[in-house]
Design an enzyme around this catalytic site. Structure first.
Site, PDB file in Angstrom:
ATOM      1  N   GLY A 176       5.011 -30.866 -68.595  1.00 46.67           N
ATOM      2  CA  GLY A 176       4.706 -31.232 -67.979  1.00 46.67           C
ATOM      3  C   GLY A 176       4.605 -32.403 -67.437  1.00 46.67           C
ATOM      4  N   LEU A 233      -8.927 -31.509 -60.675  1.00 44.16           N
ATOM      5  CA  LEU A 233      -8.361 -29.729 -60.603  1.00 44.16           C
ATOM      6  C   LEU A 233      -8.316 -30.085 -58.247  1.00 44.16           C
ATOM      7  CD1 LEU A 233     -11.064 -29.122 -62.586  1.00 44.16           C
ATOM      8  CD2 LEU A 233      -8.377 -28.895 -63.157  1.00 44.16           C
ATOM      9  N   CYS A 252     -13.010 -28.030 -68.766  1.00 43.56           N
ATOM     10  CA  CYS A 252     -13.757 -28.926 -67.343  1.00 43.56           C
ATOM     11  C   CYS A 252     -14.691 -29.331 -67.866  1.00 43.56           C
ATOM     12  CB  CYS A 252     -13.856 -27.227 -66.277  1.00 43.56           C
ATOM     13  SG  CYS A 252     -12.131 -27.084 -65.957  1.00 43.56           S
ATOM     14  N   GLY A 277       2.266 -31.215 -74.392  1.00 46.40           N
ATOM     15  CA  GLY A 277       1.732 -32.951 -74.893  1.00 46.40           C
ATOM     16  C   GLY A 277       2.712 -33.562 -75.062  1.00 46.40           C
TER      17      GLY A 277
HETATM   18  C1  LIG Z   1      -0.992 -33.981 -62.587  1.00 43.27           C
HETATM   19  C2  LIG Z   1      -1.427 -32.598 -63.528  1.00 43.27           C
HETATM   20  C3  LIG Z   1      -1.829 -31.957 -63.086  1.00 43.27           C
HETATM   21  C4  LIG Z   1      -2.441 -31.273 -64.309  1.00 43.27           C
HETATM   22  N1  LIG Z   1      -3.693 -30.688 -63.402  1.00 43.27           N
HETATM   23  C5  LIG Z   1      -3.684 -28.898 -65.007  1.00 43.27           C
HETATM   24  C6  LIG Z   1      -4.540 -28.299 -64.614  1.00 43.27           C
HETATM   25  O1  LIG Z   1      -4.931 -27.671 -63.516  1.00 43.27           O
HETATM   26  N2  LIG Z   1      -5.119 -26.948 -65.477  1.00 43.27           N
HETATM   27  C7  LIG Z   1      -4.729 -27.479 -66.766  1.00 43.27           C
HETATM   28  O2  LIG Z   1      -4.896 -26.792 -67.600  1.00 43.27           O
HETATM   29  N3  LIG Z   1      -3.842 -28.768 -66.944  1.00 43.27           N
HETATM   30  C8  LIG Z   1      -2.917 -29.430 -66.133  1.00 43.27           C
HETATM   31  N4  LIG Z   1      -2.580 -30.869 -66.080  1.00 43.27           N
HETATM   32  C9  LIG Z   1      -2.489 -30.826 -67.950  1.00 43.27           C
HETATM   33  C10 LIG Z   1      -1.009 -30.753 -68.530  1.00 43.27           C
HETATM   34  O3  LIG Z   1      -0.748 -29.118 -68.027  1.00 43.27           O
HETATM   35  C11 LIG Z   1      -0.197 -30.614 -69.954  1.00 43.27           C
HETATM   36  O4  LIG Z   1      -1.453 -30.209 -70.804  1.00 43.27           O
HETATM   37  C12 LIG Z   1      -0.669 -31.855 -70.105  1.00 43.27           C
HETATM   38  O5  LIG Z   1      -0.187 -32.793 -69.027  1.00 43.27           O
HETATM   39  C13 LIG Z   1       0.226 -32.216 -71.329  1.00 43.27           C
HETATM   40  O6  LIG Z   1       1.437 -32.101 -71.168  1.00 43.27           O
HETATM   41  P1  LIG Z   1       2.905 -33.217 -71.000  1.00 43.27           P
HETATM   42  O7  LIG Z   1       2.626 -34.731 -71.339  1.00 43.27           O
HETATM   43  O8  LIG Z   1       3.893 -32.063 -70.812  1.00 43.27           O
HETATM   44  O9  LIG Z   1       2.361 -33.894 -68.988  1.00 43.27           O
HETATM   45  C14 LIG Z   1      -2.290 -31.667 -65.207  1.00 43.27           C
HETATM   46  C15 LIG Z   1      -1.455 -32.830 -65.918  1.00 43.27           C
HETATM   47  C16 LIG Z   1      -0.371 -33.673 -64.874  1.00 43.27           C
HETATM   48  C17 LIG Z   1      -0.202 -34.312 -65.624  1.00 43.27           C
END
Ligand SMILES: Cc1cc2nc3c(=O)[nH]c(=O)nc-3n(C[C@H](O)[C@H](O)[C@H](O)COP(=O)(O)O)c2cc1C
Length: 300
Positions: free
Chosen positions: A262, A73, A130, A240
């Site tokens: 993401g 974070l 968190c 996701g």
């Molecule tokens: C490098 C990275 C940083 C992330 N930082 C946050 C964040 O600060 N806050 C949050 O709610 N989710 C965060 N996530 C989670 C993503 O927003 C998302 O929910 C998760 O990666 C699933 O999506 P994806 O499979 O498309 O990556 C982060 C994910 C990654 C990979």
């Protein structure tokens, strides 16, 4: 021609595709390639009341069907974000969703309170994954009562719509979704990463413990969206493992009103514009005029 614009909380978004929080920096990082104006809305990196340094390296890890991150974070704090980055979104006329978090309830409340309404701010997205320092590290989002209480408190201090972003690390995500909705959440973002770790055979140690994202997460996220869509009537943003338009369409059919991409961006920086173009093509090729027509249409 099919229109892919959607309405979210009274605002018109040019399309239903956003970046997932934490995967596209603070603001202008993608401008050299395609730019934030391409997005339905830009979702900020998770912001807290005060800056956080995050975890030591390694903070990201490539896995067979996804990635693990342990960023911890890290962020510059909400005040600095608004001072240094918000004017960029004003210049680009791009709607923004502010992802935020706290380690205590007070921190969540004070952070939300400090964010002033603005026509470009579509919603505040509460990261409920968190660890709660006061509750001995248990994540806020695991306990429906805690989710109810914190969402209710946030609603009391802000007029900006609230998206509760839930963790998949619970037995019944629909129960948590219902608690958030009853507390007044305006929408849900489903889902955050899944706890995971890696083993280094040579060194016999764990190089990284963190959140698993990417393709492995897609069926889990789809199930969460589908289950929660049965019990709440607020909009759901699906996230996701979305790698392309077909994945995004699956989420709409499962009940999502919008999607976020993401991890896909790490492998292909054009994954988001490709997804947007593909969603439009799917609608046109299948005789739909609007994204809403395919939302929640699957049976079973
Ligand atoms: C490098 C990275 C940083 C992330 N930082 C946050 C964040 O600060 N806050 C949050 O709610 N989710 C965060 N996530 C989670 C993503 O927003 C998302 O929910 C998760 O990666 C699933 O999506 P994806 O499979 O498309 O990556 C982060 C994910 C990654 C990979």
């Amino acid at each position: 021609m099919a229109s892919i614009s959607i309405k979210l909380f009274g605002k018109t978004l040019r399309n239903p595709v956003m970046n997932a929080s934490g995967t596209l920096g603070y603001s202008s990082e993608i401008e050299a390639l395609w730019g934030v104006k391409t997005l339905g809305a830009y979702v900020t990196k998770g912001l807290s009341l005060t800056p956080h340094h995050g975890n030591p390296i390694p903070r990201v890890w490539d896995e067979r069907s996804g990635m693990i991150n342990s960023i911890g974070l890290q962020n510059m704090g909400v005040e600095k974000f608004f001072a240094q980055h918000f004017s960029f979104f004003r210049k680009k006329k791009t709607p923004v969703i502010i992802n935020f978090f706290g380690f205590t309830e007070e921190e969540y409340v004070r952070c939300a309170e400090s964010i002033k309404p603005h026509p470009l701010v579509v919603a505040l997205e509460m990261n409920l994954s968190c660890p709660n320092i006061k509750a001995g590290g248990i994540s806020f989002g695991k306990d429906p009562d805690m989710v109810y209480r914190i969402v209710k408190r946030i609603k009391e201090v802000t007029g900006i719509p609230i998206l509760a972003k839930l963790t998949p690390e619970v037995k019944h995500i629909a129960e948590v979704a219902l608690a958030a909705s009853k507390a007044g959440a305006d929408g849900l973002t489903l889902i955050n990463t899944m706890p995971a770790l890696v083993v280094d055979l040579k060194r016999k140690r764990i190089p990284i413990k963190g959140g698993l994202s990417g393709p492995t997460l897609k069926p889990i996220a789809l199930r969460a969206v589908h289950e929660c869509a049965q019990v709440v009537s607020i909009p759901i943003i699906g996230v996701g493992g979305i790698m392309n338009a077909d994945d995004a369409i699956s989420f709409f059919m499962a009940g999502a009103s919008a999607v976020q991409v993401g991890s896909a961006t790490f492998g292909d920086p054009y994954a988001i514009p490709r997804t947007i173009t593909g969603v439009r093509a799917y609608l046109e090729n299948n005789g739909y005029r609007r994204v809403e027509q395919i939302m929640g249409i699957i049976d079973g």
